[in-house]
Structures are given as C-alpha cells and as structure tokens.
Design an enzyme around this catalytic site. Structure first.
Site, PDB file in Angstrom:
ATOM      1  N   ARG A  11      -2.854 -10.412   5.170  1.00  0.00           N
ATOM      2  CA  ARG A  11      -3.266 -10.491   3.763  1.00  0.00           C
ATOM      3  C   ARG A  11      -2.152  -9.894   2.898  1.00  0.00           C
ATOM      4  O   ARG A  11      -1.830  -8.711   3.021  1.00  0.00           O
ATOM      5  CB  ARG A  11      -4.577  -9.719   3.581  1.00  0.00           C
TER       6      ARG A  11
ATOM      7  N   LYS B 120       0.825  -1.210   0.000  1.00  0.00           N
ATOM      8  CA  LYS B 120       0.000   0.000   0.000  1.00  0.00           C
ATOM      9  C   LYS B 120       0.860   1.262   0.000  1.00  0.00           C
ATOM     10  O   LYS B 120       1.986   1.276   0.496  1.00  0.00           O
ATOM     11  CB  LYS B 120      -0.961  -0.027   1.192  1.00  0.00           C
TER      12      LYS B 120
END
Length: 265
Positions: free
Chosen positions: A241, A204
């Site tokens: 994740r 991210k």
C-alpha cells in the site's frame, strides 16, 4: 494498492484530494501508473487524529467510490465503521481495509460476511489517540502474530471464510520504530497464517529513525519508503500500500524479480 485519502488531515496528503474531481483525477493517474487497487479512505488514522462521524465519512468517500467503480476500478474502502462499509460496498467497493481488524465495532464482521467481500485484517492496539501507550511488547513478532490470529478467529466466527481474509501487521500502528523494523525484517513469518500479506510502510515516520532526523514533511520519505517496500517484497508481501504509485510500481517489479531468484523466500 494506491492510497487515496479524501480527508483534510491525513499525515501525508491531507487536504489534497477532498475535492471529488481532484480525487478522481489522482485515482485515474494511480491506475495508469500501475496500481491494481485504489484504497479510498475518509478518516485519518494517524496518531492523535480526531474521530469523524459516519455521515461526514460517507459524504467524503461515496462519490469517489461510485465513480471509480463505474469506471471498472477495483476499489477498497479504508474504514472502521459499519455504516461506511455498507454504503461503500453498496456503491461498488469490492474490498474492505479495516485498521481495527474488525474489532472496534460489533457489526463490522457481520457487514463483511453479509457482502462476501475480501477484508484486510490489520494489527493495532487501542485507538489513534492512545495507540503508542500500548506499544509495549516482550516479543513483538510473536505477539502481533498471536493478535492477528485472534482477529482471524473472530472473523471466522462471524462467518467470514478464511479465503476472504488478508493480513496486515500494521507498521507504525501501536508500534515504536524498532517494533516496525523488526516486524518488517521478519515479515516472512506471517506466511504461517496462510493468507496474503498486505504491508503499508509508505511515508511513515518510523522510516526517519535510521536517517537521524524527524522531518515534518512526509512527502520527503519516498526514498526511505522504497527501501522498506523492497524489503517487504523480498520478505513475502503480496500487496503493498503506497502513495507514490508510479515510482514504487517499478521498485516492486524489480524487487519481485529478485525474489524469484532468492531460494529462501
């Protein structure tokens, strides 16, 4: 939890696994590399992503879910649409990962309750197109905790037992980089919710802030992801994740071993 985006526009790997055969090969590789769960998503939730209609999303995820379930894989469906949930669960998905915390559509919670499956309740505000406009907090961890509690109460009211709930503080969703880092550093506080913690820092953009760069290639962020994953495990995450399963499975195992000897965690 290995990420399998069968989309053309996901921020990291959009377009790589639209082909069913290629998607299945990648899923099998992730499982061989140490993934316990394959999280299949047919709609990008990156900031500014365009919405996808139900039929398109079902057409993307269903063949992959069916094939993996037949092979005995534990499959999670990453969706925020009731029709997609129904189709994927009927095809063999065993778990739902919903970035809206069951709040975007009125039927989401009832679908999960009816099928009796676990659900990841993630924190966010707004939709992909406007989430950063709502990234305003006076005390981010307290506010995120309160809003996750609201999602849990909503789920319970729809008939979902608490033992079927997992919680995700939603790194990068309606959070600026400092918000995400603060949530990650205080992840241990989410243990007070009494449910397993899922965390998704993988590749991210908030990870680039301390590096002093804003690179456009999310695939270059795996080293930064490793640091965030280590911190997440040490701070109490139960499920991580990730995109790069092979490398991060080793990171997770070592971090988990360290955690065993950390008396304050």
């Amino acid at each position: 939890m290995g990420i399998l985006n069968v989309t053309p526009d996901s921020f990291s790997d959009g377009g790589r696994f639209e082909d069913v055969a290629r998607a299945l090969d990648h899923a099998r590789a992730m499982l061989a590399d140490g993934a316990d769960i394959v999280d299949v998503g047919g709609e990008s939730t990156r900031p500014g992503a365009a919405a996808v209609d139900e039929a398109t999303e079902i057409a993307r995820v269903l063949p992959v879910v069916e094939a993996l379930a037949r092979e005995g894989a534990l499959v999670s469906v990453d969706t925020m649409k009731p029709a997609v949930m129904r189709a994927a669960l009927a095809a063999g998905a065993a778990m739902v990962n919903d970035v809206s915390g069951l709040r975007y559509e009125p039927d989401l919670a009832s679908v999960v309750a009816k099928h009796g499956v676990p659900v990841v309740l993630m924190h966010t505000r707004g939709r992909s197109r406007d989430m950063y406009q709502q990234a305003v907090y006076s005390e981010v961890v307290d506010e995120v905790l309160d809003e996750v509690r609201e999602s849990m109460a909503f789920a319970a009211g729809a008939g979902i037992p608490k033992e079927h709930m997992l919680v995700d503080p939603g790194l990068g969703f309606a959070k600026e980089a400092p918000h995400s880092f603060e949530v990650l550093s205080r992840l241990h506080q989410f243990a007070e919710l009494g449910r397993p913690i899922v965390i998704g820092p993988s590749r991210k953009s908030f990870l680039t802030k301390p590096l002093g760069r804003r690179d456009g290639d999310a695939g270059t962020r795996d080293w930064a992801t490793s640091a965030a994953v280590t911190a997440a495990v040490l701070c109490g995450a139960h499920i991580v994740r990730v995109h790069a399963v092979k490398e991060l499975a080793e990171v997770i195992r070592v971090a988990d071993e360290i955690r065993k000897y950390h008396r304050d965690v």
